[in-house]
Design a protein around this motif. Structure first.
Motif, PDB file in Angstrom:
ATOM      1  N   VAL A   1      59.073 -59.586  14.140  1.00  0.00           N
ATOM      2  CA  VAL A   1      58.735 -58.729  13.269  1.00  0.00           C
ATOM      3  C   VAL A   1      59.210 -59.519  11.675  1.00  0.00           C
ATOM      4  CG1 VAL A   1      60.900 -57.515  13.349  1.00  0.00           C
ATOM      5  CG2 VAL A   1      59.210 -56.269  12.142  1.00  0.00           C
ATOM      6  N   GLY A   2      60.315 -60.186  11.899  1.00  0.00           N
ATOM      7  CA  GLY A   2      60.766 -61.110  10.830  1.00  0.00           C
ATOM      8  C   GLY A   2      59.699 -61.943  10.464  1.00  0.00           C
ATOM      9  N   GLU A   3      59.489 -62.587  11.466  1.00  0.00           N
ATOM     10  CA  GLU A   3      58.279 -63.877  11.109  1.00  0.00           C
ATOM     11  C   GLU A   3      57.020 -63.266  10.782  1.00  0.00           C
ATOM     12  OE1 GLU A   3      57.721 -65.854  14.654  1.00  0.00           O
ATOM     13  OE2 GLU A   3      59.785 -66.486  14.901  1.00  0.00           O
ATOM     14  N   GLU A   4      56.937 -61.934  11.145  1.00  0.00           N
ATOM     15  CA  GLU A   4      55.329 -61.804  10.721  1.00  0.00           C
ATOM     16  C   GLU A   4      55.521 -61.203   9.331  1.00  0.00           C
ATOM     17  OE1 GLU A   4      52.698 -61.688  12.212  1.00  0.00           O
ATOM     18  OE2 GLU A   4      53.609 -62.762  13.811  1.00  0.00           O
ATOM     19  N   GLN A   5      56.801 -60.437   8.978  1.00  0.00           N
ATOM     20  CA  GLN A   5      57.045 -60.026   7.569  1.00  0.00           C
ATOM     21  C   GLN A   5      56.963 -61.133   6.794  1.00  0.00           C
ATOM     22  OE1 GLN A   5      60.743 -57.743   7.762  1.00  0.00           O
ATOM     23  NE2 GLN A   5      59.796 -55.912   8.369  1.00  0.00           N
ATOM     24  N   ALA A   6      57.788 -62.337   6.997  1.00  0.00           N
ATOM     25  CA  ALA A   6      57.775 -63.447   6.038  1.00  0.00           C
ATOM     26  C   ALA A   6      56.423 -64.061   6.053  1.00  0.00           C
ATOM     27  CB  ALA A   6      58.590 -64.558   6.824  1.00  0.00           C
ATOM     28  N   ARG A   7      55.597 -63.788   7.059  1.00  0.00           N
ATOM     29  CA  ARG A   7      54.029 -64.261   7.001  1.00  0.00           C
ATOM     30  C   ARG A   7      53.262 -63.537   6.095  1.00  0.00           C
ATOM     31  NH1 ARG A   7      53.253 -64.707  12.155  1.00  0.00           N
ATOM     32  NH2 ARG A   7      53.759 -66.724  12.179  1.00  0.00           N
ATOM     33  N   VAL A   8      53.565 -62.098   6.061  1.00  0.00           N
ATOM     34  CA  VAL A   8      52.969 -61.404   5.267  1.00  0.00           C
ATOM     35  C   VAL A   8      53.421 -61.590   3.741  1.00  0.00           C
ATOM     36  CG1 VAL A   8      52.790 -59.079   4.363  1.00  0.00           C
ATOM     37  CG2 VAL A   8      52.471 -59.617   6.969  1.00  0.00           C
ATOM     38  N   ARG A   9      54.476 -62.084   3.547  1.00  0.00           N
ATOM     39  CA  ARG A   9      54.955 -62.340   2.031  1.00  0.00           C
ATOM     40  C   ARG A   9      54.285 -63.652   1.688  1.00  0.00           C
ATOM     41  NH1 ARG A   9      59.942 -60.414   4.044  1.00  0.00           N
ATOM     42  NH2 ARG A   9      60.503 -62.700   4.613  1.00  0.00           N
ATOM     43  N   GLN A  10      54.401 -64.390   2.643  1.00  0.00           N
ATOM     44  CA  GLN A  10      53.680 -65.899   2.341  1.00  0.00           C
ATOM     45  C   GLN A  10      52.059 -65.592   1.724  1.00  0.00           C
ATOM     46  OE1 GLN A  10      54.148 -68.445   5.586  1.00  0.00           O
ATOM     47  NE2 GLN A  10      56.495 -68.529   5.402  1.00  0.00           N
ATOM     48  N   LEU A  11      51.431 -64.983   2.816  1.00  0.00           N
ATOM     49  CA  LEU A  11      50.096 -64.656   2.420  1.00  0.00           C
ATOM     50  C   LEU A  11      49.793 -63.945   1.224  1.00  0.00           C
ATOM     51  CD1 LEU A  11      48.803 -63.608   5.895  1.00  0.00           C
ATOM     52  CD2 LEU A  11      48.359 -65.857   4.860  1.00  0.00           C
ATOM     53  N   ARG A  12      50.625 -62.856   0.829  1.00  0.00           N
ATOM     54  CA  ARG A  12      50.831 -62.274  -0.362  1.00  0.00           C
ATOM     55  C   ARG A  12      50.965 -63.099  -1.476  1.00  0.00           C
ATOM     56  NH1 ARG A  12      54.368 -57.311   0.074  1.00  0.00           N
ATOM     57  NH2 ARG A  12      56.024 -58.911  -0.346  1.00  0.00           N
ATOM     58  N   ASP A  13      51.928 -64.014  -1.638  1.00  0.00           N
ATOM     59  CA  ASP A  13      52.384 -64.768  -2.497  1.00  0.00           C
ATOM     60  C   ASP A  13      50.990 -65.913  -2.632  1.00  0.00           C
ATOM     61  OD1 ASP A  13      54.579 -63.621  -2.633  1.00  0.00           O
ATOM     62  OD2 ASP A  13      55.890 -65.242  -1.935  1.00  0.00           O
TER      63      ASP A  13
END
Length: 404
Positions: free
Chosen positions: A268-280
């Motif tokens: 879940v942490g990695e997916e949240q980080a990936r979502v933040r990266q994609l959003r940025d």
């Protein structure tokens, strides 16, 4: 042996048992291969149960202690052995057993050779083909787990998976993971989980062990079961060097049970980080796109057509006025030239017209039918003619005709 029995003269049970024993006694000693499922060491006669590794068939084997004693440290339940024994029929109880005179453990090399033969046969049938591998779901709602009860493999999978994604649910089936009954229990658990409507992926997990310990996971029935189910199956047997045949049939091979949990359940942490990266990344792309479009719009606005649009209209108006004046002058010149040409032509026409000739005192003589007289020889004396002069016309009569 003729059957002399009838409903009126049936054979006693003891007689039938004796007859069967007689036939069994005629059988010679045979070499039998199987897997020890039960082993009972006593002071006198030794008892063990020998099971067919491919079929659900078992036979009781008896032997003297001297036969089993040399192998006491190497034989245990789950061991494969070769037994040289003679079938025996116990008349009193009506049971069949094998009286062993020699027992040999099946060597590791022979086991590996047989596994290699099975591996080639399954590969030839296409059970290892990559085309039949099914992809794992990205986020399984429910994970089926087949493993030993209270085992380290079960603990590792559950803890790692729930730490990575706390909402994940498990359907756990505890089975034997070693011994002659293990392969059948694992196959049954896999089929049960495959029929579960909520299970999205199945993990078969076991800790490390010797080649003999991992033999159930190279069982042909288990391999075919995994190949036939519709739910993706992950094999997590032993450690990295261990590679039972289940690894080749499964849709995914994990190095360890912990690795299986990581491969099946996203973090879940990695997916949240990936979502933040994609959003940025999306924000940067949109910002850059807007900046580029603003720059392009500013560049377009600096062009004369947009910076002073009325100037373009005025310039085009001046050009249009000049063109209209030029067209008007050209047309006027052409009309003046045409008028002058028409005047000259009219003057020539007037000068050459018959009326102008009559104005100079000439007359035109015509017969009543309108024929113009051009030769006096055509006239007769007294003939009536019409004379046309510039002022009008009058009749004349031909008088004397002069010659010449």
């Amino acid at each position: 042996m003729a059957n002399s029995s009838s409903p009126e003269a049936p054979l006693p049970v003891g007689k039938v048992s004796q007859l069967i024993g007689g036939w069994v006694d005629r059988l010679g000693a045979v070499w039998v291969e199987g897997q020890i499922t039960q082993l009972s060491r006593r002071t006198g006669m030794q008892f063990l149960t020998l099971r067919d590794v491919e079929h659900d068939v078992s036979l009781v084997v008896t032997c003297f202690r001297s036969v089993l004693e040399p192998l006491a440290d190497t034989l245990h339940e789950g061991s494969r052995v070769l037994v040289y024994a003679k079938p025996e029929w116990y008349t009193a109880r009506g049971t069949l057993s094998l009286r062993a005179t020699e027992i040999r453990p099946v060597g590791l090399g022979e086991l590996l050779a047989r596994l290699e033969q099975l591996k080639r046969r399954l590969a030839d049938e296409g059970l290892f083909a990559s085309e039949r591998k099914r992809p794992l779901p990205f986020l399984p709602g429910c994970v089926g787990l087949v493993t030993g009860r209270a085992s380290a493999a079960e603990r590792d999978v559950l803890e790692v998976a729930r730490r990575r994604w706390p909402a994940v649910r498990f359907e756990v089936r505890n089975v034997l993971v070693q011994g002659p009954q293990a392969a059948g229990q694992v196959s049954a658990a896999v089929r049960e989980l495959d029929g579960h409507p909520e299970v999205d992926v199945i993990i078969v997990a076991r800790g490390g062990g010797s080649v003999e310990d991992l033999l159930p996971f190279s069982d042909e029935e288990l391999c075919r079961t995994v190949a036939q189910v519709r739910t993706p199956v992950v094999s997590a047997i032993g450690h990295e060097p261990d590679q039972p045949l289940l690894d080749f049939v499964a849709d995914l091979r994990a190095a360890t049970p912990t690795d299986a949990a990581k491969r099946v359940v996203p973090d879940v942490g990695e997916e949240q980080a990936r979502v933040r990266q994609l959003r940025d990344r999306a924000r940067r792309m949109v910002t850059e796109l807007v900046r580029r479009e603003e720059h392009g719009l500013a560049t377009v606005r600096t062009r004369p057509a947009l910076a002073a649009p009325h100037r373009l209209v005025a310039e085009r108006g001046q050009e249009l006025t000049a063109l209209v004046e030029r067209a008007r002058r050209t047309l006027g010149h052409r009309l003046d030239r045409a008028e002058s040409d028409l005047g000259h032509t009219l003057a020539r026409v007037v000068a050459l017209s018959p009326a102008a000739t009559l104005e100079r005192g000439y007359a035109v003589l015509q017969r009543p039918d309108g024929q113009v007289i051009t030769d006096p020889a055509l006239l007769a004396a007294g003939e009536e003619l019409h004379a046309r002069v510039a002022g009008g016309g009058f009749g004349v009569t031909v008088g004397r005709l002069d010659e010449g």
